[in-house]
Design an enzyme around this catalytic site. Structure first.
Site, PDB file in Angstrom:
ATOM      1  N   LEU A  83     -17.996  11.848  -1.100  1.00 54.51           N
ATOM      2  CA  LEU A  83     -18.173  10.197  -0.782  1.00 54.51           C
ATOM      3  C   LEU A  83     -18.174  10.166   0.719  1.00 54.51           C
ATOM      4  CD1 LEU A  83     -15.279   9.342  -3.176  1.00 54.51           C
ATOM      5  CD2 LEU A  83     -17.545   8.913  -3.435  1.00 54.51           C
TER       6      LEU A  83
ATOM      7  N   GLU B  11      -7.607   0.307  -1.553  1.00 50.45           N
ATOM      8  CA  GLU B  11      -9.006   0.257  -1.318  1.00 50.45           C
ATOM      9  C   GLU B  11      -9.506   1.857  -1.675  1.00 50.45           C
ATOM     10  OE1 GLU B  11      -6.432  -0.012   1.083  1.00 50.45           O
ATOM     11  OE2 GLU B  11      -6.990  -2.258   1.010  1.00 50.45           O
ATOM     12  N   LEU B  12     -10.522   1.925  -2.562  1.00 52.05           N
ATOM     13  CA  LEU B  12     -10.942   3.006  -3.286  1.00 52.05           C
ATOM     14  C   LEU B  12     -11.209   4.263  -2.339  1.00 52.05           C
ATOM     15  CD1 LEU B  12     -11.329   4.330  -6.219  1.00 52.05           C
ATOM     16  CD2 LEU B  12     -13.791   3.271  -5.896  1.00 52.05           C
ATOM     17  N   ASP B  13     -10.439   5.259  -2.695  1.00 51.79           N
ATOM     18  CA  ASP B  13     -10.407   6.473  -1.946  1.00 51.79           C
ATOM     19  C   ASP B  13     -10.610   6.740  -0.290  1.00 51.79           C
ATOM     20  OD1 ASP B  13     -11.037   7.839  -4.395  1.00 51.79           O
ATOM     21  OD2 ASP B  13     -13.121   7.581  -4.512  1.00 51.79           O
ATOM     22  N   GLU B  14      -9.998   5.585  -0.016  1.00 51.29           N
ATOM     23  CA  GLU B  14      -9.603   5.357   1.452  1.00 51.29           C
ATOM     24  C   GLU B  14      -8.344   5.347   1.884  1.00 51.29           C
ATOM     25  OE1 GLU B  14     -11.651   1.896   2.916  1.00 51.29           O
ATOM     26  OE2 GLU B  14     -13.817   2.669   1.751  1.00 51.29           O
TER      27      GLU B  14
END
Length: 282
Positions: free
Chosen positions: A194, A224-227
């Site tokens: 990612l 916050e997706l994948d953050e």
């Protein structure tokens, strides 16, 4: 009889904090067995983790006295008993490599956990859960019932008094509401392609682009997706001779190892949040 404790704290940086903390423990008969500290010049914050033994005071006594000690120094702190395993719930979908690895490490005594339940939106791993004598909860998730499914998941987490929730390749996006409820105690694992290879079949996409490194990232779950704040990362080298299946196998191994380290450090209270980052006292 001596009892072992872990004290973690953060506060605005100033001179004398280490002296004050060690003095507080000394006055109460505490013997420091391990200590680490870090001051972040960018944020002006000080972080510390102290493992100590104490025979003169109970856990509740120490917590009460820490409250009075910490307030004038603006210290945020937590106190933990060293030998108390962390209550944990694991969420998983249809890829079981991380789940299997965590269960094996736990039963081998390598992780200080008490795995109370496994939740899945599929039935694939109910036999694996049974082989470790861990309750398995099948909670199907679809667009029409997502809110009800998350309510059931959170009900299980709360009923099991879970301090840690591990998304071991759980392939559903959590709502902002559930992310908020699990803030600071939910860890996710994903491949480090990612944002280059989002969506389905990332290893196929990576193979088509001829990647030379495969990685994995373990981080805290946020809206916050994948953050979320990163706890641990690692990479493995690959080359043109690797097939998609080879890349997938290397990626799964890396994901399992990275997640296990993140879970271990969290369960040992070695990870402190520093805004969007973490301080990890390994």
């Amino acid at each position: 009889m001596k009892h072992a404790y872990i004290l973690t704290l953060s506060c605005p940086d100033r001179t004398g904090i280490v002296h004050a903390v060690s003095g507080f423990l000394l006055e109460r008969g505490g013997n420091i067995e391990e200590a680490a500290q870090y001051n972040d010049p960018a944020t002006g914050l000080f972080f510390m983790r102290v493992q100590f033994a104490c025979a003169q005071h109970t856990f509740e006594d120490l917590k009460s006295q820490l409250q009075f000690f910490a307030e004038p120094l603006r210290i945020s702190w937590k106190l933990h008993a060293v030998h108390e395993p962390m209550r944990t719930v694991i969420l998983v979908s249809k890829e079981g490599h991380c789940l299997n690895d965590l269960l094996f490490r736990w039963k081998s005594g390598l992780l200080r956990l008490d795995i109370a339940a496994i939740i899945s939106n599929h039935r694939d791993f109910y036999q694996l859960a049974a082989s470790y004598n861990v309750p398995f909860h099948h909670v199907p998730v679809a667009a029409a019932n997502k809110a009800q499914a998350e309510a059931r998941q959170y009900e299980i987490v709360e009923s099991e008094r879970a301090e840690l929730i591990v998304l071991a390749r759980y392939m559903q996006i959590l709502s902002d509401e559930l992310c908020g409820k699990l803030a600071g105690r939910a860890i996710n694992i994903h491949h480090s392609f990612l944002p280059s290879f989002k969506g389905a079949k990332p290893y196929y996409q990576a193979h088509e682009r001829g990647v030379k490194l495969i990685g994995a990232t373990a981080h805290y779950v946020t809206a916050e997706l994948d953050e979320g704040p990163i706890i641990e990362q690692d990479v493995a080298r690959v080359d043109h001779a690797h097939t998609v299946e080879d890349l997938t196998a290397v990626g799964r191994d890396t994901e399992s190892q990275v997640l296990a380290r993140a879970v271990k450090w969290h369960s040992e209270h070695r990870v402190l949040l520093n805004g969007h980052k973490t301080v990890v006292f390994k």
